[in-house]
Write a protein that holds these residues in place. Structure first.
Motif, short mmCIF file in Angstrom:
data_model
loop_
_atom_site.label_atom_id
_atom_site.label_comp_id
_atom_site.label_asym_id
_atom_site.label_seq_id
_atom_site.Cartn_x
_atom_site.Cartn_y
_atom_site.Cartn_z
N LYS A 44 15.41 11.18 1.54
CA LYS A 44 14.45 10.11 0.59
C LYS A 44 13.02 11.08 0.45
CE LYS A 44 16.52 6.37 2.05
NZ LYS A 44 16.37 4.74 2.70
N ASP A 61 29.18 9.18 1.12
CA ASP A 61 29.17 8.04 0.02
C ASP A 61 29.47 8.92 -1.15
OD1 ASP A 61 28.33 6.24 -1.80
OD2 ASP A 61 26.84 5.19 -0.56
N LEU A 66 26.11 11.22 -1.57
CA LEU A 66 25.33 11.26 -0.51
C LEU A 66 25.90 11.53 0.98
CD1 LEU A 66 22.49 8.61 -1.19
CD2 LEU A 66 22.24 10.98 -1.45
N GLY A 68 25.85 10.72 5.06
CA GLY A 68 25.13 10.10 6.03
C GLY A 68 25.34 11.00 7.36
N GLU A 83 15.87 6.53 8.05
CA GLU A 83 17.13 6.30 8.46
C GLU A 83 17.63 5.04 8.33
OE1 GLU A 83 19.32 6.76 12.70
OE2 GLU A 83 17.44 7.06 12.65
N ARG A 88 21.14 9.40 8.77
CA ARG A 88 20.31 9.99 8.03
C ARG A 88 21.13 10.28 6.47
NH1 ARG A 88 17.85 16.03 9.18
NH2 ARG A 88 16.66 16.16 7.47
N TRP A 89 20.61 9.63 5.39
CA TRP A 89 21.24 9.85 4.02
C TRP A 89 20.49 10.93 3.34
CZ3 TRP A 89 25.92 7.79 3.08
CH2 TRP A 89 26.14 6.68 3.99
N ASN A 91 21.22 14.25 0.21
CA ASN A 91 21.63 14.70 -1.01
C ASN A 91 21.97 16.35 -0.75
OD1 ASN A 91 23.04 15.19 -3.34
ND2 ASN A 91 21.03 15.14 -4.57
#
Length: 104
Positions: A44, A61, A66, A68, A83, A88-89, A91
């Motif tokens: 992020k 996802d 993304l 996780g 988080e 923890r997302w 890319n």
């Protein structure tokens, strides 16, 4: 003696590639699969992180492209507010790789 299967592949930007590889691995070997990644990812706030060690993927996802990650070291650090749902997302931006291995 039982052999544990695993494969390391280049980290794609599209999660559907990882999901398809996971399905094929499961079909080929008839076992549960663990997905791990290492390399460059973007979190992020567009912050770039380099994962030098293998980090387990808790959930991909496909809609948002993304990953996780189950990253306990990250959760314990100063960026804990990034988080969500215990994951923890990120890319994947590359370079990097992902490993499929038999879940034990």
């Amino acid at each position: 003696m039982r052999v544990s299967e695993s494969v390391v592949l280049p980290l794609p930007r599209r999660m559907e590639v990882i999901v398809l590889a996971t399905l094929l691995f499961t079909e080929q070997y008839g076992v549960g699969v663990k997905i791990e990644v290492r390399g460059q990812v973007q979190g992020k706030r567009q912050q770039v992180h380099v994962l030098r060690e293998w980090v387990e993927v808790g959930e991909p996802d496909m809609e948002l492209d993304l990953l996780g990650l189950n990253d306990s070291e990250y959760a314990a650090g100063e960026n804990y507010d990034e988080e969500e749902d215990g994951l923890r997302w990120v890319n994947p931006t590359g370079p990097g790789e992902y490993r499929l291995s038999e879940r034990t």
